[in-house]
Design an enzyme around this catalytic site. Structure first.
Site, PDB file in Angstrom:
ATOM      1  N   SER A 120     -21.052 -20.838 102.928  1.00 26.92           N
ATOM      2  CA  SER A 120     -20.216 -20.103 102.114  1.00 26.92           C
ATOM      3  C   SER A 120     -20.245 -18.611 102.592  1.00 26.92           C
ATOM      4  CB  SER A 120     -20.743 -20.168 100.651  1.00 26.92           C
ATOM      5  OG  SER A 120     -20.213 -19.375  99.764  1.00 26.92           O
ATOM      6  N   TYR A 145     -27.542 -19.075  94.711  1.00 25.11           N
ATOM      7  CA  TYR A 145     -26.370 -20.073  95.277  1.00 25.11           C
ATOM      8  C   TYR A 145     -26.354 -19.479  96.725  1.00 25.11           C
ATOM      9  CZ  TYR A 145     -21.852 -21.938  96.941  1.00 25.11           C
ATOM     10  OH  TYR A 145     -21.031 -22.158  97.664  1.00 25.11           O
ATOM     11  N   LYS A 149     -27.678 -20.929 100.707  1.00 21.08           N
ATOM     12  CA  LYS A 149     -26.922 -21.113 101.958  1.00 21.08           C
ATOM     13  C   LYS A 149     -27.459 -20.389 103.137  1.00 21.08           C
ATOM     14  CE  LYS A 149     -23.517 -23.525 100.165  1.00 21.08           C
ATOM     15  NZ  LYS A 149     -23.502 -25.062 100.550  1.00 21.08           N
ATOM     16  N   PHE A 211     -13.078 -10.578  84.370  1.00 16.17           N
ATOM     17  CA  PHE A 211     -14.258  -9.986  84.189  1.00 16.17           C
ATOM     18  C   PHE A 211     -14.253  -8.814  85.334  1.00 16.17           C
ATOM     19  CE2 PHE A 211     -14.880 -14.513  83.015  1.00 16.17           C
ATOM     20  CZ  PHE A 211     -15.378 -14.200  81.643  1.00 16.17           C
ATOM     21  N   ARG A 224     -10.541 -11.388  96.876  1.00 14.22           N
ATOM     22  CA  ARG A 224     -11.098 -12.688  97.385  1.00 14.22           C
ATOM     23  C   ARG A 224     -10.096 -13.088  98.535  1.00 14.22           C
ATOM     24  NH1 ARG A 224     -14.732 -10.897  95.317  1.00 14.22           N
ATOM     25  NH2 ARG A 224     -16.237 -11.740  93.932  1.00 14.22           N
TER      26      ARG A 224
HETATM   27  N1  LIG Z   1     -14.680 -24.691  96.666  1.00 14.44           N
HETATM   28  C1  LIG Z   1     -15.120 -23.424  97.416  1.00 14.44           C
HETATM   29  O1  LIG Z   1     -14.336 -22.589  97.149  1.00 14.44           O
HETATM   30  C2  LIG Z   1     -16.111 -23.316  98.456  1.00 14.44           C
HETATM   31  C3  LIG Z   1     -16.335 -22.151  98.852  1.00 14.44           C
HETATM   32  C4  LIG Z   1     -17.356 -22.008  99.507  1.00 14.44           C
HETATM   33  C5  LIG Z   1     -18.136 -22.865  99.874  1.00 14.44           C
HETATM   34  N2  LIG Z   1     -18.084 -23.827  99.525  1.00 14.44           N
HETATM   35  C6  LIG Z   1     -18.965 -25.132  99.624  1.00 14.44           C
HETATM   36  O2  LIG Z   1     -18.377 -26.227 100.092  1.00 14.44           O
HETATM   37  C7  LIG Z   1     -19.033 -27.491  99.512  1.00 14.44           C
HETATM   38  C8  LIG Z   1     -18.315 -28.334  98.693  1.00 14.44           C
HETATM   39  O3  LIG Z   1     -17.917 -27.587  97.663  1.00 14.44           O
HETATM   40  P1  LIG Z   1     -16.639 -28.153  96.307  1.00 14.44           P
HETATM   41  O4  LIG Z   1     -15.881 -26.820  95.963  1.00 14.44           O
HETATM   42  O5  LIG Z   1     -16.220 -29.359  97.011  1.00 14.44           O
HETATM   43  O6  LIG Z   1     -17.821 -28.642  95.552  1.00 14.44           O
HETATM   44  P2  LIG Z   1     -17.835 -29.758  94.649  1.00 14.44           P
HETATM   45  O7  LIG Z   1     -18.870 -29.776  93.383  1.00 14.44           O
HETATM   46  O8  LIG Z   1     -16.472 -30.270  94.225  1.00 14.44           O
HETATM   47  O9  LIG Z   1     -18.333 -30.922  95.475  1.00 14.44           O
HETATM   48  C9  LIG Z   1     -19.751 -30.964  95.850  1.00 14.44           C
HETATM   49  C10 LIG Z   1     -20.183 -32.567  95.568  1.00 14.44           C
HETATM   50  O10 LIG Z   1     -21.451 -32.645  96.078  1.00 14.44           O
HETATM   51  C11 LIG Z   1     -22.128 -33.753  95.251  1.00 14.44           C
HETATM   52  N3  LIG Z   1     -23.520 -33.533  94.984  1.00 14.44           N
HETATM   53  C12 LIG Z   1     -24.225 -32.490  94.711  1.00 14.44           C
HETATM   54  N4  LIG Z   1     -25.477 -32.763  94.912  1.00 14.44           N
HETATM   55  C13 LIG Z   1     -25.707 -33.765  95.370  1.00 14.44           C
HETATM   56  C14 LIG Z   1     -26.810 -34.585  95.769  1.00 14.44           C
HETATM   57  N5  LIG Z   1     -27.968 -34.014  95.452  1.00 14.44           N
HETATM   58  N6  LIG Z   1     -26.486 -35.885  96.479  1.00 14.44           N
HETATM   59  C15 LIG Z   1     -25.248 -36.395  96.679  1.00 14.44           C
HETATM   60  N7  LIG Z   1     -24.134 -35.575  96.241  1.00 14.44           N
HETATM   61  C16 LIG Z   1     -24.353 -34.541  95.723  1.00 14.44           C
HETATM   62  C17 LIG Z   1     -21.548 -33.514  93.784  1.00 14.44           C
HETATM   63  O11 LIG Z   1     -21.455 -34.698  93.030  1.00 14.44           O
HETATM   64  C18 LIG Z   1     -20.010 -33.138  94.281  1.00 14.44           C
HETATM   65  O12 LIG Z   1     -19.062 -34.399  94.350  1.00 14.44           O
HETATM   66  C19 LIG Z   1     -20.158 -26.968  98.883  1.00 14.44           C
HETATM   67  O13 LIG Z   1     -21.259 -26.845  99.919  1.00 14.44           O
HETATM   68  C20 LIG Z   1     -20.063 -25.577  98.651  1.00 14.44           C
HETATM   69  O14 LIG Z   1     -21.187 -24.752  98.426  1.00 14.44           O
HETATM   70  C21 LIG Z   1     -17.093 -24.110  98.509  1.00 14.44           C
END
Ligand SMILES: NC(=O)c1ccc[n+]([C@@H]2O[C@H](COP(=O)([O-])OP(=O)(O)OC[C@H]3O[C@@H](n4cnc5c(N)ncnc54)[C@H](O)[C@@H]3O)[C@@H](O)[C@H]2O)c1
Length: 321
Positions: A120, A145, A149, A211, A224
């Site tokens: 991230s 968080y 990472k 915010f 962003r």
């Molecule tokens: N969405 C964004 O803008 C963004 C930006 C930067 C980084 N990320 C990273 O991308 C990844 C996905 O993000 P997202 O927005 O899709 O989040 P999300 O919450 O939609 O997806 C994460 C999924 O992981 C599953 N999960 C969590 N812990 C688990 C475990 N212990 N075992 C099995 N499944 C588990 C959750 O049920 C969920 O479905 C994450 O690592 C997040 O940190 C997302």
């Protein structure tokens, strides 16, 4: 890539993971999704094997690795709310770090050595530079968080050195939009991401709280870098291709190189929805960096990543379906 072998996508029922899974399936791969449904969406009639389970469960992982011919893991699973991680850091260290160690242990044990990690932009915290590149020091990370990472990236470097794991860490900037026609969703509870929040606010006619309006930015609101989720998915796939070609482990920013302030995003959502959004000024939130904008040079030139949604308005319009 060997299409007979499967890709394990953790968090594949989540927002980015489901788009990554769909992208890999469209490229002809077999995908196994492992998700504990702490967030995420039901994937009905989805062309993947969907397993409800935890990526921190060593017995389940051992069964998966010994039953299916898994060639690589894309690790999208995580707890993802920076603000919640300030209130409950231990659950973030447990889910994002300790359980990822269990996943890596099982990979090493079963000789599955290719790993793509959804990292991230939160690793950068507050920085002076206008554009962040992968060499920026990670000293100023504000949220637990973001720290999880950074920790996993450090663990991966050690695993590459000691066990021959090959990894790509993708420092993803803010994902938004939906792949049109996919039926996939962004479904975070609570939702904290700006664009889906604005979308709901616009149609429900409720006030939207900004915010922090006193940041050192042209209109006083945070800036962003927004990447369409389809482009984020293609970056994960490019990372796998890169590893398949036996390239060295590396870290890449996945961002567009352009920043949008909160007020600019509000205008963009108003334009797409044709709804006026009522805003209220509120105090800054703890841990929100002022500006996070990627320098995507490395991803474009080394991974060969080519984002297709170059403008925010058309990306937001993808939410119309
Ligand atoms: N969405 C964004 O803008 C963004 C930006 C930067 C980084 N990320 C990273 O991308 C990844 C996905 O993000 P997202 O927005 O899709 O989040 P999300 O919450 O939609 O997806 C994460 C999924 O992981 C599953 N999960 C969590 N812990 C688990 C475990 N212990 N075992 C099995 N499944 C588990 C959750 O049920 C969920 O479905 C994450 O690592 C997040 O940190 C997302």
């Amino acid at each position: 890539m060997d299409l007979k072998k499967a890709i394990l996508v953790t968090g594949g029922a989540g927002y980015i993971g489901s788009h990554v899974s769909l992208y890999c399936i469209k490229k002809g791969h077999r995908v196994i999704i492992l998700d504990n449904y702490s967030q995420g969406q039901e994937l009905l009639s989805f062309p993947a094997l969907v397993i409800k389970g935890d990526y921190g469960d060593p017995v389940l992982l051992a069964t998966l690795f010994s039953t299916y011919a898994i060639q690589s893991v894309i690790h999208c699973g995580a707890s993802t709310h920076a603000a919640l991680s300030m209130a409950d850091p231990l659950s973030y260290y447990d889910n994002n770090v300790s359980k990822t160690v269990i996943l890596l242990q099982q990979m090493v044990k079963h000789n599955v050595l290719k790993f793509v990690f959804s990292s991230s932009c939160a690793v950068y915290g507050n920085q002076e530079s206008a554009l962040l590149n992968e060499e920026n020091p990670l000293r100023l990370v504000s949220s637990p968080y973001g720290k999880t990472k950074v920790m996993v990236e450090q663990i991966l470097a050690d695993c590459a050195h000691s066990y021959g794991i090959q990894f790509v860490s993708l420092r993803c900037f803010n994902a938004f939009g939906i792949e049109p026609g996919s039926g996939l969703k962004e479904n975070h509870i609570p939702e904290t991401h700006l664009i889906p929040l604005l979308w709901h606010t616009a149609y429900l006619k409720i006030p939207f709280y900004i915010f922090g309006t006193d940041y050192d930015t042209p209109d006083g609101t945070c800036i962003r870098d927004y990447v369409h989720v389809y482009d984020s998915a293609s970056a994960h796939y490019k990372a796998l291709e890169y590893l398949e070609k036996e390239n060295p482990s590396d870290i890449f920013n996945i961002g567009m190189g352009k920043g949008w302030s909160v007020k600019e995003v509000i205008k963009a959502v108003e334009l797409v929805t044709q709804q006026k959004i009522q805003t209220r000024d509120a105090l800054r939130r703890e841990g929100d960096p002022e500006r996070l904008v990627a320098d995507p040079f490395k991803a474009i030139h080394i991974l060969g990543w080519k984002p297709v949604y170059s403008d925010l308005i058309s990306g937001i319009a993808s939410l119309l379906g």
